[in-house]
Write an enzyme that holds these catalytic residues in place. Structure first.
Site, PDB file in Angstrom:
ATOM      1  N   ALA A  10       0.812  -1.236   0.000  1.00 23.43           N
ATOM      2  CA  ALA A  10       0.000   0.000   0.000  1.00 23.43           C
ATOM      3  C   ALA A  10       0.838   1.277   0.000  1.00 23.43           C
ATOM      4  O   ALA A  10       0.322   2.350  -0.272  1.00 23.43           O
ATOM      5  CB  ALA A  10      -0.943  -0.005   1.199  1.00 23.43           C
ATOM      6  N   MET A  14       1.471   1.671  -7.207  1.00 21.38           N
ATOM      7  CA  MET A  14       0.168   1.061  -7.524  1.00 21.38           C
ATOM      8  C   MET A  14      -0.675   0.923  -6.260  1.00 21.38           C
ATOM      9  O   MET A  14      -1.876   1.186  -6.266  1.00 21.38           O
ATOM     10  CB  MET A  14       0.381  -0.327  -8.137  1.00 21.38           C
ATOM     11  CG  MET A  14       0.615  -0.335  -9.618  1.00 21.38           C
ATOM     12  SD  MET A  14      -0.839   0.181 -10.538  1.00 21.38           S
ATOM     13  CE  MET A  14      -1.813  -1.337 -10.521  1.00 21.38           C
ATOM     14  N   ALA A 125      -4.075 -10.994 -12.155  1.00 22.62           N
ATOM     15  CA  ALA A 125      -4.349 -10.052 -13.261  1.00 22.62           C
ATOM     16  C   ALA A 125      -3.042  -9.391 -13.694  1.00 22.62           C
ATOM     17  O   ALA A 125      -2.627  -8.400 -13.098  1.00 22.62           O
ATOM     18  CB  ALA A 125      -5.358  -8.998 -12.816  1.00 22.62           C
ATOM     19  N   PRO A 126      -2.374  -9.948 -14.703  1.00 24.57           N
ATOM     20  CA  PRO A 126      -1.125  -9.333 -15.159  1.00 24.57           C
ATOM     21  C   PRO A 126      -1.333  -7.883 -15.582  1.00 24.57           C
ATOM     22  O   PRO A 126      -0.410  -7.089 -15.531  1.00 24.57           O
ATOM     23  CB  PRO A 126      -0.710 -10.180 -16.357  1.00 24.57           C
ATOM     24  CG  PRO A 126      -1.433 -11.471 -16.190  1.00 24.57           C
ATOM     25  CD  PRO A 126      -2.706 -11.155 -15.461  1.00 24.57           C
ATOM     26  N   ASN A 127      -2.552  -7.549 -15.984  1.00 22.61           N
ATOM     27  CA  ASN A 127      -2.828  -6.154 -16.325  1.00 22.61           C
ATOM     28  C   ASN A 127      -4.276  -5.838 -15.954  1.00 22.61           C
ATOM     29  O   ASN A 127      -5.191  -6.492 -16.431  1.00 22.61           O
ATOM     30  CB  ASN A 127      -2.588  -5.893 -17.820  1.00 22.61           C
ATOM     31  CG  ASN A 127      -2.330  -4.424 -18.077  1.00 22.61           C
ATOM     32  OD1 ASN A 127      -3.051  -3.574 -17.568  1.00 22.61           O
ATOM     33  ND2 ASN A 127      -1.309  -4.129 -18.853  1.00 22.61           N
ATOM     34  N   PHE A 128      -4.449  -4.840 -15.098  1.00 27.81           N
ATOM     35  CA  PHE A 128      -5.795  -4.462 -14.654  1.00 27.81           C
ATOM     36  C   PHE A 128      -6.475  -3.500 -15.620  1.00 27.81           C
ATOM     37  O   PHE A 128      -7.641  -3.159 -15.429  1.00 27.81           O
ATOM     38  CB  PHE A 128      -5.724  -3.780 -13.281  1.00 27.81           C
ATOM     39  CG  PHE A 128      -5.539  -4.718 -12.118  1.00 27.81           C
ATOM     40  CD1 PHE A 128      -6.508  -5.657 -11.800  1.00 27.81           C
ATOM     41  CD2 PHE A 128      -4.413  -4.641 -11.318  1.00 27.81           C
ATOM     42  CE1 PHE A 128      -6.352  -6.501 -10.709  1.00 27.81           C
ATOM     43  CE2 PHE A 128      -4.254  -5.482 -10.228  1.00 27.81           C
ATOM     44  CZ  PHE A 128      -5.221  -6.409  -9.919  1.00 27.81           C
ATOM     45  N   HIS A 155       8.272  -0.125 -20.295  1.00 29.87           N
ATOM     46  CA  HIS A 155       7.885   0.273 -18.936  1.00 29.87           C
ATOM     47  C   HIS A 155       8.894   1.246 -18.349  1.00 29.87           C
ATOM     48  O   HIS A 155      10.033   1.352 -18.834  1.00 29.87           O
ATOM     49  CB  HIS A 155       7.789  -0.960 -18.029  1.00 29.87           C
ATOM     50  CG  HIS A 155       6.530  -1.754 -18.231  1.00 29.87           C
ATOM     51  ND1 HIS A 155       6.384  -2.666 -19.250  1.00 29.87           N
ATOM     52  CD2 HIS A 155       5.348  -1.734 -17.559  1.00 29.87           C
ATOM     53  CE1 HIS A 155       5.167  -3.187 -19.192  1.00 29.87           C
ATOM     54  NE2 HIS A 155       4.522  -2.646 -18.177  1.00 29.87           N
ATOM     55  N   LYS A 159      10.892  -0.793 -12.842  1.00 31.46           N
ATOM     56  CA  LYS A 159      10.274  -2.122 -12.903  1.00 31.46           C
ATOM     57  C   LYS A 159      11.325  -3.197 -12.665  1.00 31.46           C
ATOM     58  O   LYS A 159      12.421  -3.131 -13.233  1.00 31.46           O
ATOM     59  CB  LYS A 159       9.600  -2.318 -14.272  1.00 31.46           C
ATOM     60  CG  LYS A 159       8.811  -3.591 -14.375  1.00 31.46           C
ATOM     61  CD  LYS A 159       7.872  -3.586 -15.560  1.00 31.46           C
ATOM     62  CE  LYS A 159       7.174  -4.927 -15.710  1.00 31.46           C
ATOM     63  NZ  LYS A 159       6.357  -5.275 -14.524  1.00 31.46           N
ATOM     64  N   GLY A 165       4.539  -8.988 -17.012  1.00 27.77           N
ATOM     65  CA  GLY A 165       3.482  -9.997 -16.894  1.00 27.77           C
ATOM     66  C   GLY A 165       2.521  -9.907 -18.071  1.00 27.77           C
ATOM     67  O   GLY A 165       2.028 -10.926 -18.564  1.00 27.77           O
ATOM     68  N   THR A 166       2.284  -8.705 -18.544  1.00 35.16           N
ATOM     69  CA  THR A 166       1.357  -8.520 -19.680  1.00 35.16           C
ATOM     70  C   THR A 166       1.929  -9.149 -20.940  1.00 35.16           C
ATOM     71  O   THR A 166       1.214  -9.832 -21.690  1.00 35.16           O
ATOM     72  CB  THR A 166       1.112  -7.013 -19.912  1.00 35.16           C
ATOM     73  OG1 THR A 166       0.673  -6.445 -18.691  1.00 35.16           O
ATOM     74  CG2 THR A 166       0.089  -6.769 -21.005  1.00 35.16           C
TER      75      THR A 166
HETATM   76  P1  NAP Z   1       6.449  -0.056  -6.067  1.00 38.64           P
HETATM   77  O1  NAP Z   1       6.109   1.382  -6.157  1.00 38.64           O
HETATM   78  O2  NAP Z   1       7.884  -0.449  -5.880  1.00 38.64           O
HETATM   79  O3  NAP Z   1       5.575  -0.669  -4.865  1.00 38.64           O
HETATM   80  C1  NAP Z   1       5.786  -1.925  -4.308  1.00 38.64           C
HETATM   81  C2  NAP Z   1       5.618  -1.765  -2.819  1.00 38.64           C
HETATM   82  O4  NAP Z   1       5.607  -3.053  -2.201  1.00 38.64           O
HETATM   83  C3  NAP Z   1       6.762  -0.962  -2.158  1.00 38.64           C
HETATM   84  O5  NAP Z   1       6.206  -0.022  -1.278  1.00 38.64           O
HETATM   85  C4  NAP Z   1       7.538  -2.041  -1.414  1.00 38.64           C
HETATM   86  O6  NAP Z   1       8.220  -1.542  -0.284  1.00 38.64           O
HETATM   87  C5  NAP Z   1       6.405  -2.966  -1.028  1.00 38.64           C
HETATM   88  N1  NAP Z   1       6.823  -4.295  -0.628  1.00 38.64           N
HETATM   89  C6  NAP Z   1       7.931  -4.988  -0.996  1.00 38.64           C
HETATM   90  N2  NAP Z   1       7.928  -6.185  -0.378  1.00 38.64           N
HETATM   91  C7  NAP Z   1       6.806  -6.234   0.364  1.00 38.64           C
HETATM   92  C8  NAP Z   1       6.245  -7.209   1.224  1.00 38.64           C
HETATM   93  N3  NAP Z   1       6.863  -8.362   1.489  1.00 38.64           N
HETATM   94  N4  NAP Z   1       5.060  -6.935   1.813  1.00 38.64           N
HETATM   95  C9  NAP Z   1       4.438  -5.771   1.600  1.00 38.64           C
HETATM   96  N5  NAP Z   1       4.926  -4.785   0.826  1.00 38.64           N
HETATM   97  C10 NAP Z   1       6.092  -5.034   0.204  1.00 38.64           C
HETATM   98  O7  NAP Z   1       5.946  -0.832  -7.346  1.00 38.64           O
HETATM   99  P2  NAP Z   1       4.631  -0.541  -8.226  1.00 38.64           P
HETATM  100  O8  NAP Z   1       5.018   0.219  -9.428  1.00 38.64           O
HETATM  101  O9  NAP Z   1       3.561  -0.051  -7.342  1.00 38.64           O
HETATM  102  O10 NAP Z   1       4.296  -2.004  -8.745  1.00 38.64           O
HETATM  103  C11 NAP Z   1       3.954  -3.033  -7.843  1.00 38.64           C
HETATM  104  C12 NAP Z   1       3.708  -4.332  -8.618  1.00 38.64           C
HETATM  105  O11 NAP Z   1       2.542  -4.156  -9.426  1.00 38.64           O
HETATM  106  C13 NAP Z   1       4.842  -4.701  -9.598  1.00 38.64           C
HETATM  107  O12 NAP Z   1       4.986  -6.098  -9.625  1.00 38.64           O
HETATM  108  C14 NAP Z   1       4.319  -4.217 -10.935  1.00 38.64           C
HETATM  109  O13 NAP Z   1       4.861  -4.942 -12.013  1.00 38.64           O
HETATM  110  C15 NAP Z   1       2.853  -4.510 -10.773  1.00 38.64           C
HETATM  111  N6  NAP Z   1       1.947  -3.757 -11.639  1.00 38.64           N
HETATM  112  C16 NAP Z   1       0.840  -4.403 -12.034  1.00 38.64           C
HETATM  113  C17 NAP Z   1      -0.083  -3.772 -12.815  1.00 38.64           C
HETATM  114  C18 NAP Z   1      -1.317  -4.536 -13.239  1.00 38.64           C
HETATM  115  O14 NAP Z   1      -2.153  -3.957 -13.950  1.00 38.64           O
HETATM  116  N7  NAP Z   1      -1.466  -5.803 -12.855  1.00 38.64           N
HETATM  117  C19 NAP Z   1       0.105  -2.447 -13.203  1.00 38.64           C
HETATM  118  C20 NAP Z   1       1.245  -1.781 -12.759  1.00 38.64           C
HETATM  119  C21 NAP Z   1       2.153  -2.451 -11.950  1.00 38.64           C
HETATM  120  P3  NAP Z   1       9.766  -1.077  -0.400  1.00 38.64           P
HETATM  121  O15 NAP Z   1       9.805  -0.026  -1.477  1.00 38.64           O
HETATM  122  O16 NAP Z   1      10.082  -0.546   0.955  1.00 38.64           O
HETATM  123  O17 NAP Z   1      10.543  -2.296  -0.759  1.00 38.64           O
END
Ligand code: NAP
Length: 265
Positions: A10, A14, A125-128, A155, A159, A165-166
């Protein structure tokens, strides 16, 4: 009925956007954050997400389950954290909705098995983004006729995993309709490692990482004297939120493993 949603990740880009979307959804409540640090903090403290006051951070999913009784765990963390989070969630009776990329095929199989054993939904969901899901569907439809395919995914440079994943999911969907075959010249000589990208049954995937980008993908399908390009761009993380809300909502009425939002729209 209000759906009680816990979010892992959180504090992230994302996760904080999703926290806002869940908080604003009339039929959902953001009840707790799962993290690996900041145990006992509230999510609006310090540099954490300031939008959701009163939401506690837990480093133990068992404690989070006992105190907050979430129906759903929305995971937006990283490739190391996502599998143990989802595995534990399923054993505690919580439905995982997974947006995090980087799960291996073996991990996906294990989650599928656990989801079936527990009769609980698990949505991957690899892409929402609804537009991206349509792009994948259209690409798979087109590959039925134009089987020479290259995928370029682009990206932001924070990343962690490649291919995205998409892109992996798009290749998987295309593989179901495309006969495996080599593409390009049979005697092609690669002079710089990786120049032809990753190979999925002869289909190529190229991963671009640059500042300024968010999430973009182009599927190129070539035929004699023609090229079909199918492209999708996410310019804002808000593009993922309708899909996040849909998946959270659907997770309550489903009882099986769902791989991809295309199974729900
Ligand atoms: P981000 O900004 O790095 O956020 C990830 C968060 O998770 C960070 O705050 C991180 O903390 C935290 N974290 C790491 N290990 C954890 C754990 N064990 N328990 C709880 N929190 C933990 O990355 P993001 O850009 O938001 O992307 C997050 C994921 O979503 C990635 O895998 C990305 O590829 C994916 N994504 C998916 C979609 C979709 O549509 N499905 C779209 C965009 C992104 P720290 O920074 O302190 O390590």
């Amino acid at each position: 009925m209000t759906i009680r949603v816990a979010i892992a990740g959180a504090r992230g880009r994302m996760g904080s956007t999703a926290a806002t979307a869940i908080t604003e959804a009339p039929d959902m409540e953001f009840v707790g954050a799962l993290d690996y640090k900041y145990d006992g903090w509230y999510i609006n403290e310090g540099t954490l997400n300031e939008y959701s006051p009163g939401v506690r951070v837990y480093t133990s999913i068992a404690e989070l389950a006992e105190v907050e009784r979430p129906d759903v765990l929305l995971d937006l963390t990283d490739p190391e954290a996502v599998f143990p989070n989802a595995q534990k969630a399923l054993t505690l009776g919580i439905r995982p909705v997974i947006g995090t990329s980087g799960l291996t095929l073996e991990e996906i199989d294990q989650l599928k098995m656990l989801s079936e054993q527990n009769g609980l939904s698990c949505i991957l969901a690899p892409n929402f983004s609804i537009g991206a899901v349509l792009m994948m569907k259209f690409a798979a439809q087109a590959a039925h006729y134009l089987g020479d395919v290259e995928i370029i995914e682009m990206h932001h440079d924070r990343k962690l995993d490649a291919p995205s994943g998409t892109a992996a999911k798009t290749a998987d969907m295309i593989s179901k309709v495309r006969t495996p075959h080599l593409q390009g010249h049979p005697d092609e000589q690669v002079n710089a490692y990786g120049a032809r990208g990753a190979d999925v049954q002869g289909m190529k995937i190229h991963s671009v990482r640059l500042p300024g980008l968010l999430a973009h993908q182009q599927v190129l399908l070539g035929g004699e004297g023609e090229l079909l390009s199918i492209r999708h761009d996410s310019f804002d993380r808000k593009s993922f939120m309708p899909g996040v809300l849909l998946a959270v909502s659907e997770s309550m009425s489903q009882h099986q493993f769902i791989n991809g939002l295309e199974e729900l729209i």
